[in-house]
Design a protein around this motif. Structure first.
Motif, PDB file in Angstrom:
ATOM      1  N   GLU A  74      41.262  41.088  37.141  1.00 28.39           N
ATOM      2  CA  GLU A  74      40.272  42.066  36.685  1.00 28.39           C
ATOM      3  C   GLU A  74      40.802  43.489  36.827  1.00 28.39           C
ATOM      4  N   VAL A  75      42.104  43.646  36.719  1.00 26.32           N
ATOM      5  CA  VAL A  75      42.720  44.946  37.002  1.00 26.32           C
ATOM      6  C   VAL A  75      42.164  46.058  36.118  1.00 26.32           C
ATOM      7  N   ASN A  76      41.876  45.778  34.883  1.00 27.15           N
ATOM      8  CA  ASN A  76      41.379  46.831  33.991  1.00 27.15           C
ATOM      9  C   ASN A  76      39.914  47.178  34.237  1.00 27.15           C
ATOM     10  N   GLN A  77      39.210  46.373  34.996  1.00 25.09           N
ATOM     11  CA  GLN A  77      37.837  46.694  35.377  1.00 25.09           C
ATOM     12  C   GLN A  77      37.773  47.328  36.773  1.00 25.09           C
ATOM     13  N   ASP A  78      38.834  47.229  37.524  1.00 26.19           N
ATOM     14  CA  ASP A  78      38.881  47.760  38.886  1.00 26.19           C
ATOM     15  C   ASP A  78      39.581  49.124  38.860  1.00 26.19           C
ATOM     16  N   LEU A  79      38.796  50.180  38.776  1.00 29.30           N
ATOM     17  CA  LEU A  79      39.358  51.522  38.638  1.00 29.30           C
ATOM     18  C   LEU A  79      40.175  51.942  39.846  1.00 29.30           C
ATOM     19  N   LEU A  80      39.770  51.524  41.032  1.00 30.56           N
ATOM     20  CA  LEU A  80      40.539  51.882  42.231  1.00 30.56           C
ATOM     21  C   LEU A  80      41.928  51.267  42.196  1.00 30.56           C
ATOM     22  N   LEU A  81      41.995  49.982  41.862  1.00 25.50           N
ATOM     23  CA  LEU A  81      43.289  49.309  41.798  1.00 25.50           C
ATOM     24  C   LEU A  81      44.136  49.873  40.661  1.00 25.50           C
ATOM     25  N   THR A  82      43.513  50.110  39.517  1.00 25.78           N
ATOM     26  CA  THR A  82      44.242  50.676  38.378  1.00 25.78           C
ATOM     27  C   THR A  82      44.822  52.042  38.732  1.00 25.78           C
ATOM     28  N   ASN A  83      44.021  52.881  39.369  1.00 27.46           N
ATOM     29  CA  ASN A  83      44.506  54.207  39.760  1.00 27.46           C
ATOM     30  C   ASN A  83      45.607  54.113  40.807  1.00 27.46           C
ATOM     31  N   GLU A  84      45.474  53.176  41.732  1.00 29.77           N
ATOM     32  CA  GLU A  84      46.510  52.972  42.756  1.00 29.77           C
ATOM     33  C   GLU A  84      47.828  52.567  42.107  1.00 29.77           C
ATOM     34  N   ILE A  85      47.748  51.652  41.157  1.00 33.24           N
ATOM     35  CA  ILE A  85      48.947  51.201  40.441  1.00 33.24           C
ATOM     36  C   ILE A  85      49.595  52.377  39.710  1.00 33.24           C
ATOM     37  N   LYS A  86      48.797  53.129  38.972  1.00 38.33           N
ATOM     38  CA  LYS A  86      49.335  54.251  38.210  1.00 38.33           C
ATOM     39  C   LYS A  86      49.969  55.303  39.118  1.00 38.33           C
ATOM     40  N   LEU A  87      49.302  55.621  40.210  1.00 33.94           N
ATOM     41  CA  LEU A  87      49.820  56.620  41.147  1.00 33.94           C
ATOM     42  C   LEU A  87      51.166  56.183  41.720  1.00 33.94           C
ATOM     43  N   TYR A  91      55.103  57.615  40.932  1.00 31.35           N
ATOM     44  CA  TYR A  91      56.024  58.057  41.979  1.00 31.35           C
ATOM     45  C   TYR A  91      57.342  57.280  41.900  1.00 31.35           C
ATOM     46  N   LEU A  92      57.260  55.976  41.737  1.00 36.31           N
ATOM     47  CA  LEU A  92      58.469  55.156  41.671  1.00 36.31           C
ATOM     48  C   LEU A  92      59.321  55.511  40.459  1.00 36.31           C
ATOM     49  N   ASN A  93      58.680  56.008  39.413  1.00 36.56           N
ATOM     50  CA  ASN A  93      59.381  56.444  38.202  1.00 36.56           C
ATOM     51  C   ASN A  93      59.915  57.866  38.320  1.00 36.56           C
TER      52      ASN A  93
END
Length: 108
Positions: A74-87, A91-93
């Protein structure tokens, strides 16, 4: 394989998988399998030190642990997880600042 080489190789692969996951061009089960593969390959290195050597490595391990805890289905419905991934991916990029809240430890 040296730890830094392992982590740097896996960071690039993880970024690829996570960007694809967020675009919905890869199924979440593929990402889960990749994460398990990382842990299995890591276990074969027989590393006993749990302290990451760089901030990139710390973010890498933090992100992996978050992904194992988060609902990838449900990653696209979980804004906290999605934002964590993007953040973390930014950084890794090399495109963002260090996410100060990341507490990543090597599995031992």
């Amino acid at each position: 394989m040296h730890v830094d080489n392992f982590v740097n190789d896996k960071i690039q692969q993880l970024i690829y998988y996570l960007q694809a996951l967020l675009k919905q061009s890869v199924h979440y089960t593929e990402v889960e399998l990749f994460i398990w593969d990382i842990f299995e390959e890591w276990a074969q290195l027989n590393i006993t030190d749990d302290m990451p050597s760089t901030t990139k490595e710390r973010v890498f391990w933090h992100l992996l642990h978050e992904l194992k805890l988060g609902p990838l289905a449900e990653v696209n419905q979980d804004l906290l997880l999605t934002n964590e991934i993007k953040l973390c991916v930014n950084y890794l990029n090399g495109q963002g600042t260090y996410p100060i809240h990341c507490i990543g430890w090597r599995p031992i």
